[in-house]
Motif scaffolding. Sequence first.
Motif, mmCIF file in Angstrom:
data_model
loop_
_atom_site.group_PDB
_atom_site.id
_atom_site.type_symbol
_atom_site.label_atom_id
_atom_site.label_comp_id
_atom_site.label_asym_id
_atom_site.label_seq_id
_atom_site.Cartn_x
_atom_site.Cartn_y
_atom_site.Cartn_z
ATOM 1 N N GLU A 612 0.823 -1.205 0.000
ATOM 2 C CA GLU A 612 0.000 0.000 0.000
ATOM 3 C C GLU A 612 0.861 1.260 0.000
ATOM 4 O O GLU A 612 0.506 2.263 -0.598
ATOM 5 C CB GLU A 612 -0.942 -0.011 1.214
ATOM 6 C CG GLU A 612 -1.980 -1.114 1.192
ATOM 7 C CD GLU A 612 -2.911 -1.002 -0.012
ATOM 8 O OE1 GLU A 612 -3.206 0.134 -0.444
ATOM 9 O OE2 GLU A 612 -3.326 -2.059 -0.536
ATOM 10 N N ILE A 613 2.001 1.189 0.699
ATOM 11 C CA ILE A 613 2.862 2.384 0.762
ATOM 12 C C ILE A 613 3.629 2.553 -0.544
ATOM 13 O O ILE A 613 3.876 3.677 -1.008
ATOM 14 C CB ILE A 613 3.825 2.272 1.951
ATOM 15 C CG1 ILE A 613 3.045 2.349 3.269
ATOM 16 C CG2 ILE A 613 4.912 3.344 1.908
ATOM 17 C CD1 ILE A 613 3.887 2.155 4.498
ATOM 18 N N ASN A 614 4.017 1.446 -1.153
ATOM 19 C CA ASN A 614 4.826 1.519 -2.361
ATOM 20 C C ASN A 614 4.084 2.234 -3.496
ATOM 21 O O ASN A 614 4.703 2.966 -4.285
ATOM 22 C CB ASN A 614 5.218 0.107 -2.828
ATOM 23 C CG ASN A 614 6.623 -0.272 -2.346
ATOM 24 O OD1 ASN A 614 7.417 0.607 -2.053
ATOM 25 N ND2 ASN A 614 6.912 -1.539 -2.277
ATOM 26 N N ASN A 615 2.777 2.001 -3.624
ATOM 27 C CA ASN A 615 2.027 2.597 -4.739
ATOM 28 C C ASN A 615 2.084 4.118 -4.698
ATOM 29 O O ASN A 615 2.502 4.761 -5.693
ATOM 30 C CB ASN A 615 0.579 2.105 -4.734
ATOM 31 C CG ASN A 615 0.489 0.648 -5.179
ATOM 32 O OD1 ASN A 615 1.340 0.175 -5.932
ATOM 33 N ND2 ASN A 615 -0.556 -0.042 -4.753
ATOM 34 N N PRO A 616 1.624 4.818 -3.621
ATOM 35 C CA PRO A 616 1.730 6.291 -3.619
ATOM 36 C C PRO A 616 3.167 6.769 -3.646
ATOM 37 O O PRO A 616 3.469 7.842 -4.184
ATOM 38 C CB PRO A 616 1.016 6.700 -2.321
ATOM 39 C CG PRO A 616 1.030 5.475 -1.470
ATOM 40 C CD PRO A 616 0.978 4.320 -2.389
ATOM 41 N N ASN A 617 4.098 5.970 -3.059
ATOM 42 C CA ASN A 617 5.512 6.388 -3.061
ATOM 43 C C ASN A 617 6.061 6.395 -4.479
ATOM 44 O O ASN A 617 6.882 7.255 -4.827
ATOM 45 C CB ASN A 617 6.323 5.453 -2.176
ATOM 46 C CG ASN A 617 7.733 5.960 -1.963
ATOM 47 O OD1 ASN A 617 7.929 7.077 -1.464
ATOM 48 N ND2 ASN A 617 8.705 5.171 -2.375
ATOM 49 N N ASN A 618 5.586 5.472 -5.316
ATOM 50 C CA ASN A 618 6.026 5.467 -6.720
ATOM 51 C C ASN A 618 5.536 6.724 -7.434
ATOM 52 O O ASN A 618 6.250 7.295 -8.277
ATOM 53 C CB ASN A 618 5.516 4.225 -7.435
ATOM 54 C CG ASN A 618 6.232 2.953 -6.960
ATOM 55 O OD1 ASN A 618 7.365 3.038 -6.506
ATOM 56 N ND2 ASN A 618 5.579 1.814 -7.072
ATOM 57 N N TYR A 619 4.275 7.146 -7.119
ATOM 58 C CA TYR A 619 3.760 8.396 -7.708
ATOM 59 C C TYR A 619 4.642 9.574 -7.320
ATOM 60 O O TYR A 619 4.952 10.446 -8.144
ATOM 61 C CB TYR A 619 2.320 8.659 -7.253
ATOM 62 C CG TYR A 619 1.338 7.571 -7.644
ATOM 63 C CD1 TYR A 619 1.521 6.847 -8.825
ATOM 64 C CD2 TYR A 619 0.209 7.298 -6.841
ATOM 65 C CE1 TYR A 619 0.606 5.866 -9.176
ATOM 66 C CE2 TYR A 619 -0.680 6.323 -7.190
ATOM 67 C CZ TYR A 619 -0.481 5.586 -8.361
ATOM 68 O OH TYR A 619 -1.355 4.618 -8.686
ATOM 69 N N ILE A 620 5.017 9.599 -6.039
ATOM 70 C CA ILE A 620 5.847 10.732 -5.561
ATOM 71 C C ILE A 620 7.168 10.752 -6.309
ATOM 72 O O ILE A 620 7.658 11.811 -6.744
ATOM 73 C CB ILE A 620 6.078 10.609 -4.049
ATOM 74 C CG1 ILE A 620 4.742 10.788 -3.295
ATOM 75 C CG2 ILE A 620 7.112 11.627 -3.565
ATOM 76 C CD1 ILE A 620 4.830 10.521 -1.810
ATOM 77 N N MET A 621 7.798 9.546 -6.460
ATOM 78 C CA MET A 621 9.097 9.495 -7.131
ATOM 79 C C MET A 621 8.954 9.951 -8.599
ATOM 80 O O MET A 621 9.782 10.723 -9.099
ATOM 81 C CB MET A 621 9.664 8.062 -7.074
ATOM 82 C CG MET A 621 10.079 7.613 -5.682
ATOM 83 S SD MET A 621 10.687 5.907 -5.668
ATOM 84 C CE MET A 621 12.092 6.086 -6.741
#
Length: 862
Positions: A612-621
Amino acid sequence: MPVMIPQPRHNSDKLSAFALLARIIAVILLVFVIEFAADQLLPKLLPYSDPWAQVLADSILLILFSAPFIWWIVFRPLRAAALAEKAQFEHLLQQIVDAVIILDELNRLSSCNAAAESIFGSSAEQLVGAPIQTIIACPEGSPELFGSSHETADADKPVVRLDCFGLRGDGERIPLSLSASEAVYNGRRVRILIVRDLTKIRVAEQALEKSYALLEATLQSTADGILAVSWDRQIQLYNRQFVDLFRIPGNLMENRDYRGMFEYLSGLMAVPADFRTRVEELYRDQHSISHDILLLADGRIIERHSQPQLVNGESIGRVWSFSDSTDRIRAERELKQSEERFRNLADFAPVGIFETDATGNCIFVNRQWCRIAGIVPEQALGRGWATALHPDDAQLIEDEWYESVREGRPFSLEYRFRTPDGRENWVLGSATALRGSDEGITGYLGIIIDINERKVAESALLESEERFRKVFEQSEDAIILFLPGTCTIIDVNPTTEKLYGYSREELIGLHFNVFRSKDEYHEFIHAVCMLQEPQTSQFDHMINVRKDGAEIHVSVRAKVIKLQGDEAIYCTLRDITQRLQMEEEARTIQSQLIHANKMTSLGLLVAGIAHEINNPNNYIMANAQMLYRIWEDLDPLLRDEAARRGDFQLGGLPYSRLEEALPEMITAISEGARRIKGIIGSLKSYSRQGAIVMGDLDINQTVRASLQLLSHHINKYTDSFIVELGEELPALRGNAQQLEQVIVNLVMNALQSLTCRSQRITLKTGYDKENRAVCLTVADEGCGIPDGVKARIMEPFFTTKLDAGGTGLGLSITRSIVLTYHGSIEVYSQAGQGTTVHVSLPAIADTAAEAVLPAQGDALHE
């Protein structure tokens, strides 16, 4: 001690007369032949007219041709014979046992044999040429031996013999016997000395004198009178005791008047004729040995012993010994009368009485003894008494008897007789030694008392006690018997010894104070030790302390019983320590299972949360990268605008500041997103379950990945976390997830042991060339491990941090993983001084860096 110097012997010793004659004839014929040849040949070869020249030539030719033959035929054999004579003489000289010394005209040693070297302790090279006075000292007044003289040797001159002293090479002075004579040797006058070492002879003479003195002292010190007489009736020797015993006049013994002495002794006898007859019989029979009793007219009783006197197996006379036995024989008579009285009394005594000699042979038993033993007196005499003993007791009696004799104490023992009809009679036997005037044991006197009735009663009592003893000793509970009114221990069973660690001897007679607190001790005294029949007492749980200091948990039951008519408190204690521990362990295991279930669930949650954290973190990156590219395109336009209009505001910030800050902000967003992604990836790897995949690992890389997971905990517990990674370390074979688990467990244990943030933790990696192993060391300055729990830290589910969430599985799992890799783990710790854990794992490479130097020494301060 004359010695003849061997002269050259006649040629007949080596050459026969015939051989000599043949050689002479051969020489004559040779001369004749040469002369004839000279007469025929010389005039032709050497013409001359002078007759003297002819004679001279003949002579020269004769000498030249005959001389070699004369040498070979005559002088050569004579020379060989002379050399043989000399060799034989020297050989004989060396074989003589006594020292042989040859002196020259100046009285110096010209030669000597090996015996001389041995006697004087010097070699022949040291002795030859030395003056004779340096090794032989003649006493004053002895004949002159070494004076200078040039007279011709006189063969009839007497040999001089004397005793003198020799001087050895080491300075020792030795007695010698010397014989000196003169002779002609090799055409010159010499003196010959024959020397004998008297040292051993003098020692033997002294020993003989001492032996004679000892014999004389023995003869005079013996208590008996001694007389030795030869077969021709000559008195050889006697001692003072013989003269004093018979009061013999001094002139008879001084004159050694055998006839007068014999008549005097005959007159002292009560029956002189019998004395004379017996003596003559003994002199006629030269091989007989006798022992007689002589009765004197004055009432004395003399014992006489006689036997042949032997010297080197030959009988040369008879030796007599006499001793006054008057007192002894009279005492024996009185003793016999006393024994008769004793026997009369003993026959009517109510106890069995026996008497033995010094060797244990029975010489008397009374009627009561015979009744108990079941045999008659004649059967008991000698060693017959032993046949009446019970076979099972015979060896015991013998051992006790010899032990009492050895220790010098009276014999006392209970044993059995077995009568011929098979009955067993128990007796209490006792005996004491009978001693003579010299305190020597002459025999034993003893009694036996019939104890059959007492044994029957004791047997019944023993059976009852045996039943109680079996229950007492075989009980699985500890049993203690107390003296009523106190806590004094009367007896304990083996279970008590095992339970408390004390021996039975240590406990008996002591007060039972094994309680952890005084309150429990006093409560026990009032509830147990003060019991009275028919009261009982019990405690379901008390804490006691063993001898080694360990605590045990017991339940107590107590009541009053009677033992052999006396009251005692019967107390049982049951060890419930294991039961309580099992109950506690069951609760602990249940709690740990719940915790383990939570951890499993947490692992599943971690995997879901990471996704769940990886998905929004990928957007941020992705957006951060897009923003950075936009800024790169927008920045020139804004810079031109600022040049035209001056500084302006964007988002509340001046462009002049935003121009530098915005790229850094975008970069920080991008770095933060990548860090979040790395942490989430590590969490997913750490919590992932599935098949274990083995591969080549770089321990430094695994350490960095593990520390990334633990960065939050490191910042929480310490301000000083030192990492020193070795350079160029070889790879090792393993699973990255398992190795990360080892590192995480060790670092977490180190962090949790710190008591303040200033305490340091050091993590090092390196290579052990000798053992070809990659090493990992985690050292902390925390609280350390107490001695009482060091041995258990690797046990599964053992933890001292249960309240803080510890499961007791960290080090157990770590050890299991290390051993799976064929490595080793060692823990060094001391309470209050920190802990060091050293892990060695086998490397797969053959070589590594020659030295392991720190690659990173930065402390983490986050």
